[in-house]
Each structure stands twice: as structure tokens, then as C-alpha cells.
Design a protein around this motif. Structure first.
Motif, PDB file in Angstrom:
ATOM      1  N   TYR A  81      -7.682   4.000  -1.238  1.00  0.00           N
ATOM      2  CA  TYR A  81      -8.297   3.934   0.127  1.00  0.00           C
ATOM      3  C   TYR A  81      -7.910   5.283   0.519  1.00  0.00           C
ATOM      4  O   TYR A  81      -6.965   6.055   0.582  1.00  0.00           O
ATOM      5  CB  TYR A  81      -7.578   2.987   1.089  1.00  0.00           C
ATOM      6  N   TRP A 124      -1.368   5.008  10.167  1.00  0.00           N
ATOM      7  CA  TRP A 124      -3.025   5.609  10.161  1.00  0.00           C
ATOM      8  C   TRP A 124      -3.918   4.669  10.558  1.00  0.00           C
ATOM      9  O   TRP A 124      -3.944   3.471  10.773  1.00  0.00           O
ATOM     10  CB  TRP A 124      -3.165   5.838   8.524  1.00  0.00           C
ATOM     11  N   TRP A 179      -9.628   3.419   8.162  1.00  0.00           N
ATOM     12  CA  TRP A 179      -9.693   3.149   6.710  1.00  0.00           C
ATOM     13  C   TRP A 179     -11.204   2.796   6.050  1.00  0.00           C
ATOM     14  O   TRP A 179     -11.783   2.353   6.788  1.00  0.00           O
ATOM     15  CB  TRP A 179      -8.688   2.002   6.482  1.00  0.00           C
ATOM     16  N   ALA A 218       1.291   3.535   5.744  1.00  0.00           N
ATOM     17  CA  ALA A 218       0.053   3.030   6.116  1.00  0.00           C
ATOM     18  C   ALA A 218       0.037   2.652   7.599  1.00  0.00           C
ATOM     19  O   ALA A 218      -1.181   2.907   8.263  1.00  0.00           O
ATOM     20  CB  ALA A 218      -0.263   1.687   5.338  1.00  0.00           C
ATOM     21  N   ALA A 265      -7.863   7.325   4.291  1.00  0.00           N
ATOM     22  CA  ALA A 265      -7.473   6.974   5.784  1.00  0.00           C
ATOM     23  C   ALA A 265      -7.436   8.216   6.798  1.00  0.00           C
ATOM     24  O   ALA A 265      -7.233   9.496   6.002  1.00  0.00           O
ATOM     25  CB  ALA A 265      -6.139   6.575   5.718  1.00  0.00           C
ATOM     26  N   ARG A 274       0.769  -1.146   0.043  1.00  0.00           N
ATOM     27  CA  ARG A 274      -0.047   0.129  -0.047  1.00  0.00           C
ATOM     28  C   ARG A 274       0.702   1.280  -0.100  1.00  0.00           C
ATOM     29  O   ARG A 274       1.776   1.488   0.990  1.00  0.00           O
ATOM     30  CB  ARG A 274      -0.954  -0.076   1.204  1.00  0.00           C
TER      31      ARG A 274
END
Length: 126
Positions: free
Chosen positions: A95, A113, A116, A110, A97, A44
């Protein structure tokens, strides 16, 4: 906290697309927010993030800087990602977040965070 993305589509290279992420007002007024993307078989990737303050500065991954713009509308409780000059390599699930670092730094990670969304698919054909 519920985040719901929309706007994903299949487009041709060079076209533009705008993604939206909607949630409750507490998210948009108090949290930093970001967009990530994940292509099949890849990690990601943080695309862009914006600080919690209204009009706060945004940061962008090198791969999208100058083409993508992240913005937040605290009245409509919406985070958007305007994408232009799309490339096939932009193809991914995108996505939204929330609740990450208050001051954004690169790379956007990622693991930092908390909340989501479920994602929206963007496919760019050459």
C-alpha cells in the motif's frame, strides 16, 4: 486525495520488481509518503517512508533495508518502490500512504498516516 498503486506481480525469489503510486501533485509536493505491506493474518508493516521535501531522506524497515529503495518524482507525481533480491517473506499486499509524520522514524506506524491507496499484490515464490 486519491492514491493508485500499480506494478504488483508474481515473481521468483531473487528477482526484482518496481511498484508505483500515482496521485495528484499536491500529494507529492507537500506530504511525506510511505509504502506499507500486509501479509494475510499479519499487521500492516511500514516498509519505507520519505520526507516531504524534494530529495528528503528516506527510512527503511530492517527487513528491507539494502534491498528496497523508495523515491518520489514530483514532476510525474509518482512514488516508486524499487525492490530487489525479493524473498518469499516479501509476499504481501503493498500500500501507498501519504500525509504522515514530517520526520520519519522507525517503526513506520500505519495509524500515523492519513491517506491510503487500495494496494497492489506482490507474490514471491521460492
Amino acid at each position: 486525495v486519491e492514491l493508485v498503486e500499480s506494478g504488483g506481480a508474481s515473481v521468483q525469489a531473487g528477482e526484482s520488481l518496481t511498484l508505483a503510486c500515482r496521485g495528484n501533485k499536491y500529494v507529492y509536493s507537500g506530504y511525506s509518503m510511505a509504502w506499507f505491506r500486509q501479509a494475510p493474518g499479519k499487521e500492516r508493516e511500514g516498509v519505507a517512508s520519505v520526507d516531504p521535501s524534494a530529495g528528503g531522506p528516506a527510512i527503511y524497515a530492517d527487513s528491507v533495508r539494502g534491498r528496497f529503495v523508495i523515491s518520489r518524482d514530483t514532476i510525474k507525481n509518482t512514488l516508486t518502490l524499487q525492490m530487489r533480491s525479493l524473498k518469499p517473506e516479501d509476499t504481501a499486499m503493498y500500500y501507498c500512504a501519504a500525509d504522515g509524520p514530517a520526520i520519519g522514524t522507525l517503526p513506520i506506524k500505519a495509524a500515523q498516516w492519513r491517506y491510503w491507496g487500495q494496494g497492489t499484490q506482490v507474490t514471491v515464490s521460492s
